[in-house]
Write a protein that holds these residues in place. Structure first.
Motif, PDB file in Angstrom:
ATOM      1  N   ARG A 107     -14.579   0.725  -4.342  1.00 56.49           N
ATOM      2  CA  ARG A 107     -14.355  -0.117  -3.159  1.00 56.49           C
ATOM      3  C   ARG A 107     -13.104  -0.975  -3.321  1.00 56.49           C
ATOM      4  O   ARG A 107     -12.351  -1.167  -2.362  1.00 56.49           O
ATOM      5  CB  ARG A 107     -15.582  -0.984  -2.900  1.00 56.49           C
ATOM      6  CG  ARG A 107     -16.763  -0.212  -2.342  1.00 56.49           C
ATOM      7  CD  ARG A 107     -17.947  -1.105  -2.078  1.00 56.49           C
ATOM      8  NE  ARG A 107     -19.048  -0.366  -1.476  1.00 56.49           N
ATOM      9  CZ  ARG A 107     -20.258  -0.873  -1.259  1.00 56.49           C
ATOM     10  NH1 ARG A 107     -20.519  -2.135  -1.583  1.00 56.49           N
ATOM     11  NH2 ARG A 107     -21.200  -0.121  -0.700  1.00 56.49           N
ATOM     12  N   ARG A 108     -12.883  -1.453  -4.532  1.00 55.70           N
ATOM     13  CA  ARG A 108     -11.685  -2.270  -4.755  1.00 55.70           C
ATOM     14  C   ARG A 108     -10.427  -1.427  -4.586  1.00 55.70           C
ATOM     15  O   ARG A 108      -9.457  -1.852  -3.963  1.00 55.70           O
ATOM     16  CB  ARG A 108     -11.737  -2.892  -6.146  1.00 55.70           C
ATOM     17  CG  ARG A 108     -10.580  -3.827  -6.409  1.00 55.70           C
ATOM     18  CD  ARG A 108     -10.798  -4.678  -7.630  1.00 55.70           C
ATOM     19  NE  ARG A 108      -9.705  -5.622  -7.807  1.00 55.70           N
ATOM     20  CZ  ARG A 108      -9.633  -6.505  -8.784  1.00 55.70           C
ATOM     21  NH1 ARG A 108     -10.624  -6.570  -9.683  1.00 55.70           N
ATOM     22  NH2 ARG A 108      -8.618  -7.327  -8.879  1.00 55.70           N
ATOM     23  N   ARG A 134       0.830  -1.209   0.000  1.00 54.39           N
ATOM     24  CA  ARG A 134       0.000   0.000   0.000  1.00 54.39           C
ATOM     25  C   ARG A 134       0.856   1.247   0.000  1.00 54.39           C
ATOM     26  O   ARG A 134       0.622   2.186  -0.772  1.00 54.39           O
ATOM     27  CB  ARG A 134      -0.914  -0.009   1.231  1.00 54.39           C
ATOM     28  CG  ARG A 134      -1.654   1.315   1.456  1.00 54.39           C
ATOM     29  CD  ARG A 134      -2.406   1.320   2.779  1.00 54.39           C
ATOM     30  NE  ARG A 134      -3.020   2.602   3.009  1.00 54.39           N
ATOM     31  CZ  ARG A 134      -2.423   3.641   3.608  1.00 54.39           C
ATOM     32  NH1 ARG A 134      -1.157   3.506   4.026  1.00 54.39           N
ATOM     33  NH2 ARG A 134      -3.057   4.786   3.785  1.00 54.39           N
ATOM     34  N   GLY A 191      -6.246   1.632   1.122  1.00 56.80           N
ATOM     35  CA  GLY A 191      -6.652   2.116   2.441  1.00 56.80           C
ATOM     36  C   GLY A 191      -7.476   3.395   2.348  1.00 56.80           C
ATOM     37  O   GLY A 191      -7.547   4.169   3.307  1.00 56.80           O
ATOM     38  N   SER A 224     -10.190   1.312  -2.839  1.00 57.32           N
ATOM     39  CA  SER A 224     -10.100   1.698  -1.434  1.00 57.32           C
ATOM     40  C   SER A 224      -9.517   0.583  -0.573  1.00 57.32           C
ATOM     41  O   SER A 224      -8.725   0.834   0.344  1.00 57.32           O
ATOM     42  CB  SER A 224     -11.488   2.093  -0.919  1.00 57.32           C
ATOM     43  OG  SER A 224     -11.432   2.534   0.418  1.00 57.32           O
ATOM     44  N   ARG A 225      -9.892  -0.659  -0.868  1.00 60.83           N
ATOM     45  CA  ARG A 225      -9.334  -1.783  -0.111  1.00 60.83           C
ATOM     46  C   ARG A 225      -7.828  -1.889  -0.303  1.00 60.83           C
ATOM     47  O   ARG A 225      -7.090  -2.177   0.639  1.00 60.83           O
ATOM     48  CB  ARG A 225     -10.014  -3.097  -0.533  1.00 60.83           C
ATOM     49  CG  ARG A 225     -11.396  -3.308   0.030  1.00 60.83           C
ATOM     50  CD  ARG A 225     -11.830  -4.751  -0.094  1.00 60.83           C
ATOM     51  NE  ARG A 225     -11.908  -5.186  -1.482  1.00 60.83           N
ATOM     52  CZ  ARG A 225     -12.984  -5.101  -2.247  1.00 60.83           C
ATOM     53  NH1 ARG A 225     -14.089  -4.586  -1.753  1.00 60.83           N
ATOM     54  NH2 ARG A 225     -12.968  -5.529  -3.492  1.00 60.83           N
ATOM     55  N   ARG A 226      -7.366  -1.664  -1.507  1.00 58.70           N
ATOM     56  CA  ARG A 226      -5.940  -1.816  -1.793  1.00 58.70           C
ATOM     57  C   ARG A 226      -5.108  -0.641  -1.288  1.00 58.70           C
ATOM     58  O   ARG A 226      -3.956  -0.816  -0.907  1.00 58.70           O
ATOM     59  CB  ARG A 226      -5.732  -2.004  -3.286  1.00 58.70           C
ATOM     60  CG  ARG A 226      -6.368  -3.287  -3.833  1.00 58.70           C
ATOM     61  CD  ARG A 226      -5.939  -3.561  -5.245  1.00 58.70           C
ATOM     62  NE  ARG A 226      -4.491  -3.772  -5.331  1.00 58.70           N
ATOM     63  CZ  ARG A 226      -3.812  -3.852  -6.472  1.00 58.70           C
ATOM     64  NH1 ARG A 226      -4.464  -3.703  -7.620  1.00 58.70           N
ATOM     65  NH2 ARG A 226      -2.514  -4.047  -6.483  1.00 58.70           N
TER      66      ARG A 226
END
Length: 272
Positions: free
Chosen positions: A235-236, A98, A242, A238-240
């Motif tokens: 969302r994808r 990240r 943060g 954001s997950r990767r």
């Protein structure tokens, strides 16, 4: 007290290269108020794109007409969102940690993945415009307003609903704490603009217009596709990462413009 015209001017100056006079200042409060008018900026860009498509389609074969239309489209935004698309591609497609992805995205230099993503995106948009221009009558051209309207609405939704990746750093931090009501107002404006783009040409053509199934389908499916595709991508990312960054907002806009153009072409070629 933030005046409405200052908020509108800030939205146009921030997202486009339209020659809007004035210096609104770009305070955090003004930026938050201005997001309501992001769909309006999209409509202005879409109107210019539709006019260019109509004129170039009369004078040129579909492919050159589409490329000229796309060049104008990019110029109207100053390449702002394309820059975010390339930086996001460099970061996310590096498959690093990240922290390293965020460092790559912050670098002003463009890498191989960013160049490749940009070329493929522009090729896709040009091909979709080339498919749309010869197959659409004059009543269907205003539907080209819908992709830039709804892609910019989703940017507002992403700002309001998803976390910021870099905390207090970067452009995205200026939109932290965006009130939900701003997103609701942007949604209402996008819906009104969609009604105008889809309904006005049919009203001028009369109740027996043959294009009404296409307009109705576009008015219903384009917003739904913007929500579904945008939510999945945001969302994808954001997950990767943060959270999201200013580059990701721009990338979402570019992704949705292409995806919604694809929806229009699919509807057109479905025989509606």
């Amino acid at each position: 007290m933030i005046r409405r015209r200052d908020a509108v001017a800030a939205a146009f100056q921030f997202l486009s290269r339209f020659p809007v006079p004035g210096d609104p200042g770009f305070s955090r409060e003004l930026l938050h108020r201005s997001v309501v008018y992001y769909p309006l900026v999209g409509a202005a860009i879409g109107l210019c794109v539709a006019a260019a498509a109509a004129l170039s389609g009369l004078l040129l074969p579909p492919l050159p007409a589409a490329v000229i239309t796309l060049i104008l489209w990019v110029l109207l935004t100053g390449g702002l969102h394309l820059d975010g698309w390339m930086d996001t591609a460099d970061g996310l497609l590096s498959h690093r940690s990240r922290e390293r992805m965020l460092e790559i995205m912050k670098d002003s230099r463009v890498g191989a993945m960013g160049v490749l993503a940009c070329v493929l995106l522009l090729l896709l948009k040009a091909s979709l415009l080339a498919a749309w221009i010869p197959g659409s009558g004059y009543t269907a051209l205003p539907l080209l307003l819908l992709p830039p309207v709804w892609s910019r609405w989703f940017m507002v939704r992403a700002m309001a609903r998803l976390p910021i990746a870099r905390g207090d750093e970067g452009l995205a931090a200026s939109f932290a704490g965006l009130a939900a009501v701003q997103g609701q107002r942007a949604l209402a404006l996008a819906a009104l603009l969609t009604l105008a783009a889809a309904g006005a040409p049919l009203a001028l053509s009369g109740p027996g217009a043959a294009a009404w199934p296409l307009h109705l389908a576009a008015a219903l499916l384009v917003p739904g596709a913007a929500y579904a595709c945008g939510t999945l991508a945001a969302r994808r990312a954001s997950r990767r990462l943060g959270g999201l960054t200013g580059d990701v907002y721009g990338a979402l806009n570019e992704l949705l413009e292409a995806a919604l153009l694809l929806v229009l072409v699919l509807l057109q070629h479905s025989g509606l």
